[in-house]
Motif scaffolding. Structure first.
Motif, short mmCIF file in Angstrom:
data_model
loop_
_atom_site.label_atom_id
_atom_site.label_comp_id
_atom_site.label_asym_id
_atom_site.label_seq_id
_atom_site.Cartn_x
_atom_site.Cartn_y
_atom_site.Cartn_z
N ALA A 27 6.66 5.29 -16.11
CA ALA A 27 6.64 4.82 -14.73
C ALA A 27 7.21 3.41 -14.61
CB ALA A 27 5.20 4.84 -14.19
N VAL A 28 6.87 2.55 -15.55
CA VAL A 28 7.37 1.17 -15.51
C VAL A 28 8.87 1.14 -15.73
CG1 VAL A 28 7.32 -1.05 -16.73
CG2 VAL A 28 5.18 0.12 -16.18
N ALA A 29 9.36 1.96 -16.66
CA ALA A 29 10.81 2.01 -16.90
C ALA A 29 11.56 2.47 -15.66
CB ALA A 29 11.10 2.95 -18.08
N VAL A 30 11.05 3.49 -15.00
CA VAL A 30 11.68 3.98 -13.77
C VAL A 30 11.59 2.92 -12.67
CG1 VAL A 30 11.53 5.71 -11.95
CG2 VAL A 30 11.29 6.40 -14.33
N LEU A 40 0.83 -1.21 0.00
CA LEU A 40 0.00 0.00 0.00
C LEU A 40 0.86 1.26 0.00
CD1 LEU A 40 -2.76 -1.02 2.59
CD2 LEU A 40 -2.99 -0.86 0.10
N LEU A 41 1.93 1.23 0.79
CA LEU A 41 2.78 2.41 0.88
C LEU A 41 3.54 2.67 -0.42
CD1 LEU A 41 4.13 1.93 4.49
CD2 LEU A 41 2.59 3.72 3.70
N VAL A 42 3.94 1.60 -1.11
CA VAL A 42 4.57 1.78 -2.41
C VAL A 42 3.62 2.49 -3.36
CG1 VAL A 42 5.44 0.58 -4.46
CG2 VAL A 42 6.13 -0.20 -2.20
N PHE A 43 2.38 2.05 -3.37
CA PHE A 43 1.39 2.65 -4.27
C PHE A 43 1.19 4.13 -3.93
CE2 PHE A 43 -2.93 3.91 -5.38
CZ PHE A 43 -2.98 3.55 -6.70
N PHE A 44 0.99 4.45 -2.65
CA PHE A 44 0.75 5.84 -2.26
C PHE A 44 1.97 6.71 -2.55
CE2 PHE A 44 -2.74 4.27 0.54
CZ PHE A 44 -3.72 5.12 0.07
N ALA A 45 3.17 6.19 -2.26
CA ALA A 45 4.38 6.99 -2.48
C ALA A 45 4.60 7.28 -3.96
CB ALA A 45 5.59 6.27 -1.90
N VAL A 46 4.49 6.25 -4.80
CA VAL A 46 4.69 6.44 -6.23
C VAL A 46 3.57 7.30 -6.81
CG1 VAL A 46 4.88 5.27 -8.46
CG2 VAL A 46 5.96 4.27 -6.45
N ALA A 47 2.33 7.07 -6.34
CA ALA A 47 1.20 7.87 -6.83
C ALA A 47 1.39 9.34 -6.50
CB ALA A 47 -0.10 7.35 -6.23
N ALA A 107 -0.39 3.57 -10.35
CA ALA A 107 -0.29 4.95 -9.89
C ALA A 107 -0.18 5.91 -11.06
CB ALA A 107 0.92 5.10 -8.97
N ALA A 108 0.55 5.51 -12.11
CA ALA A 108 0.68 6.36 -13.29
C ALA A 108 -0.66 6.54 -13.98
CB ALA A 108 1.70 5.75 -14.26
N LEU A 109 -1.39 5.44 -14.12
CA LEU A 109 -2.72 5.52 -14.74
C LEU A 109 -3.65 6.40 -13.93
CD1 LEU A 109 -4.52 4.50 -17.04
CD2 LEU A 109 -5.11 2.53 -15.61
N LEU A 110 -3.58 6.26 -12.62
CA LEU A 110 -4.41 7.08 -11.74
C LEU A 110 -4.04 8.55 -11.85
CD1 LEU A 110 -6.59 7.13 -9.52
CD2 LEU A 110 -4.76 6.79 -7.84
N ALA A 111 -2.75 8.84 -11.94
CA ALA A 111 -2.30 10.23 -12.05
C ALA A 111 -2.82 10.88 -13.33
CB ALA A 111 -0.77 10.29 -12.01
N VAL A 112 -2.78 10.15 -14.44
CA VAL A 112 -3.30 10.68 -15.70
C VAL A 112 -4.80 10.92 -15.62
CG1 VAL A 112 -3.56 10.27 -18.17
CG2 VAL A 112 -1.46 9.60 -17.01
N ARG A 113 -5.50 9.97 -15.02
CA ARG A 113 -6.95 10.11 -14.89
C ARG A 113 -7.31 11.29 -14.00
NH1 ARG A 113 -10.35 5.91 -16.14
NH2 ARG A 113 -11.68 6.41 -14.35
N ARG A 114 -6.50 11.58 -12.98
CA ARG A 114 -6.78 12.71 -12.11
C ARG A 114 -6.72 14.02 -12.89
NH1 ARG A 114 -3.23 11.26 -6.69
NH2 ARG A 114 -4.82 10.00 -5.66
#
Length: 435
Positions: free
Chosen positions: A108-111, A66-73, A167-174
Motif C-alpha cells: 500500500a505504501v509503495a502504491v 477522511l475521504l482518502v482513508f475511506f477510498a483507499v480502505a 487502511a491496509a492494516l485495517l483491511a488485513v485485520r478485517r
C-alpha cells in the motif's frame, strides 16, 4: 516481506490499479487545498484573502483526509479479500501474521508513493484554479498569486501515506479478525447515531439569522450517515429479509446479496455517506441562498466562503464516492468470473446473468438512498424549520433526484458494464482459469 511487497506490486500492477487511483486523487485534492496555506502565507497577501484561503484549506483538507482513508480502505479491502487464499498459503508456508501485515502495508505504501508523485502536477493546476475561483467570487484579491510549497507537498505525502498504511492494516485485520471487529462496530455505530441526533436537535437553539445555523444540522447528518454506514451489513441483511422479488433474477439477486453482505458493506457505506452529505448540504445551501435573496440582503464574505466550501466539499465527495464505487464494484464483479461461468454452464443466458447483476445493483442503490436520505432529513428538517418556518423545503426534490441519479448510475452502471466485459470470456475458460 517488504521485498516481497515490492515484487508483488511490480509483477501484478493491475491488482493495485484501484488503490493507485484512490491514492492519486486523494493526494491531488489534499495538496491542491493545502497549497492555500502556502498561498496565504506568501508576502503581501491581505488579511481577508488570507482568512478565506486558510479556511478553505482547513475545512476541505480535513474532509479530504477522511475521504482518502475511506477510498483507499475500500479498494484495499476488496483487494485483500480476493487474495485470502494467497495470504493463507503464505501463512501455511511459515509467514507470521505480523509479516503478512507488513507485506500488505508495504504494498500500500509503495502504491501510495507512486500515486502521490503523479498527483503533484494536477495538484498545482488545481490549486491555481481554486485561487482563480475565489478571485472570481470576490473572496480573494486579484493581486494574490498561487503558491505551491512545503505545506502542500508535506501534507499530501503524509496524509496519503498514513491513510494508505492505516487502511491496509485495517483491511488485513478485517480478514483475520472479523469477529472481534464485529463486536466493536455496533458500539461506534450507536455512538455516531446518538451524537448525530444531538447535533441535529441542537439546531433549534439558534436563530434564523445566526451564522452558525447550518453547522450543527450538517454535522448531525454526517454523523448519522456514519452511524448507518457502520451498520451497513446489518441494514442490508435486514432489508433483504423483508424483500420478496419475483422471477429467477430477483431470487438469485437476493440470495447473492445475502451471501455477500459483508463484502458489499463498503459499497453500501459509500452510497449512504454520499446520499446524506450531498443531499443535506446542497438542500440547506439552496434554502439559505433563497432566503437571503428573498430578504434583499447582500451576502457577507463569510457567507460566500461557506457557500463556496459547501459546493466544493460536495463536489469532492461526489468524485471520491464515484471512484470508490467504481473501483469496488469493478474489482468485485471482475472477481465473479468463475461464478458467472458456472451459471452459464448450468443453463443461464448472458442476459439472465446481467439481469441478476442489475437487480443486485438496484437493491444496493435503493438501500443506500433510503438510509442516506433518512440521515439527510434529520439535518434538513430542523434547519428548514428554523430558517424558513417550513418543514420540507421545495428545493429537496430536485436535489434528491440529482443525487439519486448519480448514485444509481455509478452503482448499477458500473456493475452492468463490468459484468458485460466478464461475460465476453467463454464460460468453460472462465471456470477453468479460476478453478
Amino acid at each position: 516481506m517488504l521485498v516481497l511487497a515490492l515484487r508483488s506490486v511490480r509483477q501484478r500492477p493491475g491488482r493495485f490499479l484501484a488503490t493507485l487511483l484512490s491514492a492519486f486523487l486523494g493526494a491531488a485534492i489534499v495538496m491542491a487545498f493545502n497549497s492555500m496555506h502556502d498561498t496565504a502565507g506568501a508576502p503581501g497577501v491581505d488579511a481577508v484573502s488570507s482568512e478565506t484561503l486558510r479556511t478553505a484549506a482547513g475545512v476541505v483538507g480535513g474532509y479530504g483526509t477522511l475521504l482518502v482513508f475511506f477510498a483507499v480502505a475500500s479498494a484495499l479491502t476488496v483487494n485483500v479479500r480476493q487474495r485470502a487464499a494467497e495470504l493463507e498459503l503464505l501463512r501455511c508456508s511459515g509467514a507470521t501474521p505480523g509479516q503478512l501485515k507488513r507485506m500488505v502495508v508495504g504494498e500500500a505504501v509503495a502504491v501510495a508513493l507512486v500515486g502521490t508523485a503523479a498527483a503533484v502536477l494536477p495538484a498545482v493546476l488545481g490549486g491555481r484554479l481554486l485561487v482563480e475561483l475565489f478571485q472570481d467570487t470576490g473572496q480573494v484579491d486579484r493581486s494574490v498569486d498561487h503558491s505551491f510549497g512545503a505545506v502542500a507537498l508535506s501534507s499530501g505525502a503524509v496524509v496519503t501515506l498514513v491513510a494508505s498504511a492505516g487502511a491496509a492494516l485495517l483491511a488485513v485485520r478485517r480478514v483475520t479478525r472479523g469477529r472481534r471487529r464485529a463486536v466493536r462496530r455496533p458500539v461506534f455505530a450507536w455512538a455516531a447515531l446518538a451524537a448525530g441526533a444531538v447535533a441535529a436537535s441542537s439546531t433549534f437553539a439558534f436563530s434564523a439569522t445566526d451564522e452558525m445555523l447550518m453547522v450543527f444540522p450538517a454535522q448531525g447528518a454526517i454523523l448519522l450517515s456514519v452511524g448507518f454506514a457502520l451498520m451497513a451489513p446489518k441494514l442490508l441483511t435486514g432489508v433483504l429479509g423483508r424483500l420478496a422479488l419475483g422471477g429467477a433474477s430477483g431470487w438469485l439477486a437476493v440470495r447473492n446479496l445475502r451471501r455477500r453482505a459483508g463484502e458489499l458493506s463498503g459499497i453500501l457505506m459509500a452510497l449512504i455517506l454520499f446520499t446524506a452529505v450531498s443531499t443535506a448540504t446542497l438542500t440547506m445551501q439552496a434554502v439559505e441562498s433563497d432566503e437571503v435573496a428573498a430578504s434583499g440582503t447582500v451576502k457577507s464574505v463569510d457567507a460566500k466562503n461557506l457557500e463556496t466550501l459547501n459546493y466544493t466539499v460536495v463536489g469532492i465527495i461526489v468524485v471520491f464516492v464515484c471512484v470508490m464505487l467504481v473501483n469496488s464494484l469493478y474489482a468485485a464483479t471482475t472477481y465473479r468470473g468463475r461464478e458467472f461461468g458456472q451459471q452459464r454452464l448450468a443453463g443461464a443466458t448472458p442476459g439472465q446473468v446481467l439481469g441478476v447483476v442489475g437487480v443486485e445493483g438496484l437493491v444496493l442503490t435503493v438501500v443506500g438512498l433510503l438510509f442516506g436520505t433518512a440521515a439527510a432529513l434529520a439535518g434538513i428538517v430542523p434547519f428548514t424549520v428554523v430558517r424558513s418556518d417550513a418543514v420540507l423545503p421545495g428545493q429537496l426534490v430536485g436535489v434528491w433526484v440529482a443525487v439519486a441519479a448519480v448514485g444509481a448510475a455509478a452503482t448499477v452502471g458500473t456493475s452492468l458494464f463490468t459484468a458485460r466485459r466478464v461475460l465476453r470470456t467463454p464460460a468453460v475458460r472462465a471456470v477453468g482459469a479460476t478453478a
